[in-house]
Scaffold this motif. Structure first.
Motif, PDB file in Angstrom:
ATOM      1  N   PRO A 107       0.858  -1.292  -0.017  1.00  0.00           N
ATOM      2  CA  PRO A 107       0.012  -0.074   0.090  1.00  0.00           C
ATOM      3  C   PRO A 107       0.833   1.315  -0.012  1.00  0.00           C
ATOM      4  N   GLN A 108       1.884   1.113   0.624  1.00  0.00           N
ATOM      5  CA  GLN A 108       2.800   2.569   0.719  1.00  0.00           C
ATOM      6  C   GLN A 108       3.425   2.960  -0.723  1.00  0.00           C
ATOM      7  N   HIS A 109       3.451   2.042  -1.576  1.00  0.00           N
ATOM      8  CA  HIS A 109       4.101   2.361  -2.903  1.00  0.00           C
ATOM      9  C   HIS A 109       2.832   2.495  -3.947  1.00  0.00           C
ATOM     10  N   GLU A 110       1.877   1.838  -3.802  1.00  0.00           N
ATOM     11  CA  GLU A 110       0.888   1.632  -4.700  1.00  0.00           C
ATOM     12  C   GLU A 110      -0.667   2.542  -4.688  1.00  0.00           C
ATOM     13  N   LEU A 111      -0.940   2.961  -3.440  1.00  0.00           N
ATOM     14  CA  LEU A 111      -1.997   3.690  -3.139  1.00  0.00           C
ATOM     15  C   LEU A 111      -1.705   5.380  -3.465  1.00  0.00           C
ATOM     16  N   GLY A 112      -0.640   5.649  -3.784  1.00  0.00           N
ATOM     17  CA  GLY A 112      -0.250   7.138  -4.160  1.00  0.00           C
ATOM     18  C   GLY A 112       0.100   8.103  -2.963  1.00  0.00           C
ATOM     19  N   PRO A 113      -0.304   9.280  -2.930  1.00  0.00           N
ATOM     20  CA  PRO A 113       0.163  10.068  -2.023  1.00  0.00           C
ATOM     21  C   PRO A 113      -0.759   9.833  -0.837  1.00  0.00           C
ATOM     22  N   ARG A 114      -0.113  10.351   0.371  1.00  0.00           N
ATOM     23  CA  ARG A 114      -0.949  10.157   1.489  1.00  0.00           C
ATOM     24  C   ARG A 114      -1.923  11.813   1.579  1.00  0.00           C
ATOM     25  N   ARG A 115      -1.660  12.502   1.016  1.00  0.00           N
ATOM     26  CA  ARG A 115      -2.461  13.599   1.077  1.00  0.00           C
ATOM     27  C   ARG A 115      -2.697  14.061  -0.170  1.00  0.00           C
ATOM     28  N   LEU A 116      -3.834  14.860  -0.440  1.00  0.00           N
ATOM     29  CA  LEU A 116      -4.165  15.403  -1.775  1.00  0.00           C
ATOM     30  C   LEU A 116      -5.159  16.712  -1.575  1.00  0.00           C
ATOM     31  N   ARG A 117      -5.246  17.478  -2.616  1.00  0.00           N
ATOM     32  CA  ARG A 117      -6.253  18.778  -2.410  1.00  0.00           C
ATOM     33  C   ARG A 117      -7.209  18.354  -3.390  1.00  0.00           C
ATOM     34  N   SER A 125      -6.377  13.686   3.900  1.00  0.00           N
ATOM     35  CA  SER A 125      -5.336  12.809   4.316  1.00  0.00           C
ATOM     36  C   SER A 125      -5.931  11.397   4.329  1.00  0.00           C
ATOM     37  N   ARG A 126      -4.883  10.586   4.056  1.00  0.00           N
ATOM     38  CA  ARG A 126      -5.100   9.103   3.986  1.00  0.00           C
ATOM     39  C   ARG A 126      -4.781   8.530   5.319  1.00  0.00           C
ATOM     40  N   GLU A 127      -5.110   7.668   6.110  1.00  0.00           N
ATOM     41  CA  GLU A 127      -4.429   7.026   7.333  1.00  0.00           C
ATOM     42  C   GLU A 127      -4.672   5.609   6.944  1.00  0.00           C
ATOM     43  N   ASP A 128      -3.848   4.824   6.657  1.00  0.00           N
ATOM     44  CA  ASP A 128      -3.497   3.459   6.593  1.00  0.00           C
ATOM     45  C   ASP A 128      -3.547   2.545   8.064  1.00  0.00           C
ATOM     46  N   PHE A 129      -4.235   1.609   8.148  1.00  0.00           N
ATOM     47  CA  PHE A 129      -4.264   0.918   9.289  1.00  0.00           C
ATOM     48  C   PHE A 129      -4.596  -0.696   8.826  1.00  0.00           C
ATOM     49  N   GLU A 130      -4.333  -1.432  10.062  1.00  0.00           N
ATOM     50  CA  GLU A 130      -4.805  -2.860   9.803  1.00  0.00           C
ATOM     51  C   GLU A 130      -5.891  -3.312  10.988  1.00  0.00           C
ATOM     52  N   LEU A 131      -6.598  -4.052  10.473  1.00  0.00           N
ATOM     53  CA  LEU A 131      -7.752  -4.983  11.550  1.00  0.00           C
ATOM     54  C   LEU A 131      -7.817  -6.381  11.355  1.00  0.00           C
ATOM     55  N   SER A 132      -8.168  -6.959  12.317  1.00  0.00           N
ATOM     56  CA  SER A 132      -8.207  -8.319  12.220  1.00  0.00           C
ATOM     57  C   SER A 132      -9.682  -8.758  12.328  1.00  0.00           C
ATOM     58  N   GLN A 135     -11.628 -14.225  12.094  1.00  0.00           N
ATOM     59  CA  GLN A 135     -10.985 -15.568  11.605  1.00  0.00           C
ATOM     60  C   GLN A 135      -9.464 -15.562  12.035  1.00  0.00           C
ATOM     61  N   GLY A 136      -9.208 -14.252  12.164  1.00  0.00           N
ATOM     62  CA  GLY A 136      -7.950 -14.011  12.572  1.00  0.00           C
ATOM     63  C   GLY A 136      -6.977 -13.398  11.228  1.00  0.00           C
ATOM     64  N   HIS A 137      -7.701 -13.200  10.254  1.00  0.00           N
ATOM     65  CA  HIS A 137      -7.169 -12.715   9.009  1.00  0.00           C
ATOM     66  C   HIS A 137      -6.654 -11.229   9.091  1.00  0.00           C
ATOM     67  N   THR A 138      -5.537 -10.479   8.697  1.00  0.00           N
ATOM     68  CA  THR A 138      -5.359  -9.350   8.784  1.00  0.00           C
ATOM     69  C   THR A 138      -5.586  -8.408   7.414  1.00  0.00           C
ATOM     70  N   LEU A 139      -6.751  -7.344   7.891  1.00  0.00           N
ATOM     71  CA  LEU A 139      -7.227  -6.592   6.738  1.00  0.00           C
ATOM     72  C   LEU A 139      -6.524  -5.293   6.736  1.00  0.00           C
ATOM     73  N   GLN A 140      -6.068  -5.073   5.484  1.00  0.00           N
ATOM     74  CA  GLN A 140      -5.270  -3.569   5.329  1.00  0.00           C
ATOM     75  C   GLN A 140      -6.124  -2.798   4.923  1.00  0.00           C
ATOM     76  N   CYS A 141      -6.466  -1.653   5.548  1.00  0.00           N
ATOM     77  CA  CYS A 141      -7.475  -0.442   5.568  1.00  0.00           C
ATOM     78  C   CYS A 141      -7.110   0.680   5.147  1.00  0.00           C
ATOM     79  N   SER A 142      -7.545   1.549   4.432  1.00  0.00           N
ATOM     80  CA  SER A 142      -7.313   3.094   4.317  1.00  0.00           C
ATOM     81  C   SER A 142      -8.532   3.852   4.621  1.00  0.00           C
ATOM     82  N   LYS A 143      -8.282   4.974   5.218  1.00  0.00           N
ATOM     83  CA  LYS A 143      -9.229   5.960   5.691  1.00  0.00           C
ATOM     84  C   LYS A 143      -8.955   7.381   5.122  1.00  0.00           C
TER      85      LYS A 143
END
Length: 161
Positions: A107-117, A125-132, A135-143
């Motif tokens: 995600p840090q390379h493919e999602l583009g800039p963390r901020r945009l106008r 601004s984009r906040e990247d985080f993980e949730l479980s 089933q115990g699987h890790t989900l990559q999320c962006s807000k």
């Protein structure tokens, strides 16, 4: 007279009378011995016949096993039929659509800039985080969220401008 039998004079088997001689044909000298000799000969013949039968059955089993092994090897070497190729292709297509292989991405390379106008001047601004999940699987999320004006000033002062 000359004795060519090499033993006592007896029956034509050379074993009659007084204890049997060493020469002549081997066989019974009296009626009891003849009966025993016949039974022994029959038992030996029956045992030999049984041994030959078992050997023949063993050879048949070995031949059958060899034929089965050759058939299995030939089956593996055989090209798949058109029906088998069609079936395998269809199953591959179903697996690709229903459950495609999981993509790997960073995600840090493919999602583009963390901020945009945005066009209206609004900064996001984009906040990247993980949730479980359960089933115990890790989900990559962006807000994405509008930047707080107070944070914008502190970010500009820090050189994140």
């Amino acid at each position: 007279s000359t004795d060519t039998g090499g033993g006592s004079s007896g029956g034509s088997y050379g074993g009659g009378g007084g204890g049997g001689g060493g020469g002549g044909k081997k066989g019974p000298g009296d009626a009891a011995e003849a009966a025993d000799w016949g039974v022994d000969a029959m038992a030996k013949a029956t045992a030999e016949k049984q041994r030959r039968k078992e050997e023949e059955e063993r050879q048949q089993r070995e031949l059958q096993l060899k034929k089965e092994q050759e058939a299995a090897v030939a089956q593996k070497k055989r090209k798949p039929s058109k029906w088998q190729m069609l079936k395998e292709g269809y199953e591959g297509l179903v697996c690709a659509v229903v459950r495609p292989p999981r993509s790997r991405y960073h995600p840090q390379h493919e999602l583009g800039p963390r901020r945009l106008r945005l066009e209206g001047g609004q900064e996001m601004s984009r906040e990247d985080f993980e949730l479980s999940n359960y089933q115990g699987h890790t989900l990559q999320c962006s807000k994405w969220a509008p930047m707080d004006p107070a944070l914008r000033v502190s970010a500009a002062a820090a050189g994140g401008g």
